[in-house]
Scaffold this active site. Sequence first.
Site, short mmCIF file in Angstrom:
data_model
loop_
_atom_site.label_atom_id
_atom_site.label_comp_id
_atom_site.label_asym_id
_atom_site.label_seq_id
_atom_site.Cartn_x
_atom_site.Cartn_y
_atom_site.Cartn_z
CE LYS A 56 -3.01 0.38 3.56
NZ LYS A 56 -2.86 1.63 4.33
NE ARG A 64 6.16 6.73 0.81
CZ ARG A 64 5.32 6.46 1.81
NH1 ARG A 64 4.29 5.66 1.62
NH2 ARG A 64 5.52 7.00 3.01
CB SER A 74 5.01 9.91 11.38
OG SER A 74 4.18 10.03 10.25
CD GLN A 131 0.51 8.20 7.16
OE1 GLN A 131 -0.08 9.01 7.85
NE2 GLN A 131 0.00 7.02 6.85
CG ASP A 137 0.75 -0.04 9.45
OD1 ASP A 137 0.29 0.83 10.20
OD2 ASP A 137 1.25 0.23 8.34
NE ARG A 195 -2.68 -2.07 8.56
CZ ARG A 195 -2.39 -2.38 7.30
NH1 ARG A 195 -2.57 -3.62 6.84
NH2 ARG A 195 -1.90 -1.47 6.47
#
Length: 433
Positions: free
Chosen positions: A22, A27, A168, A170, A316, A388
């Site tokens: 993912k 990206r 992070s 992100q 995750d 999840r």
Amino acid sequence: MSEWIAGQSKSLQGRVAIPGDKSISHRAIMLAALADGVSRIDGFLEGEDTRATANVFARLGVRIETPSPSQRIVHGVGIDGLKAPQGTLDCGNAGTGMRLLAGLLAAQKFDSTLVGDESLSKRPMRRVADPLAQMGARIDTQDGGLPPLHIHGGQALHGIDYASPVASAQVKSAVLLAGLYANGTTRVTEPHPTRDYSERMLQAFGWPIRFGEGWAEVEGGHRLAATDIQVPADFSSAAFALVAGCVVPGSDLVLEQVGMNPRRTGLLRALELMGADIRIENAGGQDGEPIADLHVRATALRGIGVPLDCVPDMIDEFPALFIAAALADGVTRVRGAAELRVKESDRIAAMANGLRTLGIRVDETPDGADIHGGTVHGGIIESHGDHRIAMAFAVGAQRASGEVTIRDTANVATSYPGFAASMRSLGFDLRGD
Ligand code: S3P
């Protein structure tokens, strides 16, 4: 509302191919869209999150073809070629999509508005809006720093030296992507190294970038050259079958050619400490990313203290780890994982409450939990619309003494379309789509 009904399975057997990564798929679309020329993406995650990102770029004037599922051909418009969109841009459930796009769109000449679904609308955006504002961007959030984000175009950005308070990828990526358009050097350092896919992919598209463990640096004023990207299978999606293979007695599974980037595989280290029997076979590389088959056989697991330095590398995978812990002998202690409270759901609370419903003792702390291994019983589980959480309880149910109903499973399609059918092919008792 869609739901699954699941129960105890016999041993799990077979080989399984896992969908594309993912993080890398998001990206790949973004950089291919901004490149000069045509890029081909193979192994693209055909999930709702990554499709939302592709749709956003289509709205920004980028032509994207889908010759077959899991392939995209992106006709790049060049670094300054995006067009002002009509209306809002919908990131769906994807935090990665919204946060990375905030960095890119902050540097455009036009205004834009990023919106998301109910879960994304509750997730913190100041972590990207603040450093971008330091670069000269103008981004309005809602009260509490929440989406939608109104991004004012036409701002001149300048490079900053940003020490991120959170580990992070992100945040790092949002700042670096804004840095492509900034005057001077943009540098990000992080408290613990996180996945470096943005850095590697910028390099693959020919942008000069310097990076190492926990830092990265770019300068504005270059161009991206189209390239072809092969996306590896997503370790985070593989985590569910991996834990199932560990905990269902007699199981013997091979997860084929999974991405093994060390910033993603903390769960492997944790499971090995718990006594798991996981072999790494046919190891190789694909576009600079390590990949390997994961061959797992069931063993008795024991509780551990999850090492703090593993936490960002398995951020995750905690829903899956909580299931392994619930079925292990003894107590598993998780700390330093407060970030789990601001994921697609509050994953500490969602897992703790769900496991308690199934008869497992879990003592929550602000940044983790103590999970007391025991016997998993039947019950009704709320996934809180979190992919999840739903998939983790589908795994736990395979060892339950009674039937487990898992509610609100539609969001599994954000990251793992076809999960239920794929797991059934290995022997899961999992009814519903
Ligand atoms: C991601 C980074 C992580 C991860 C998420 C994907 C990425 O989020 O949890 O699923 O692709 O950069 P944070 O940056 O919030 O830790």
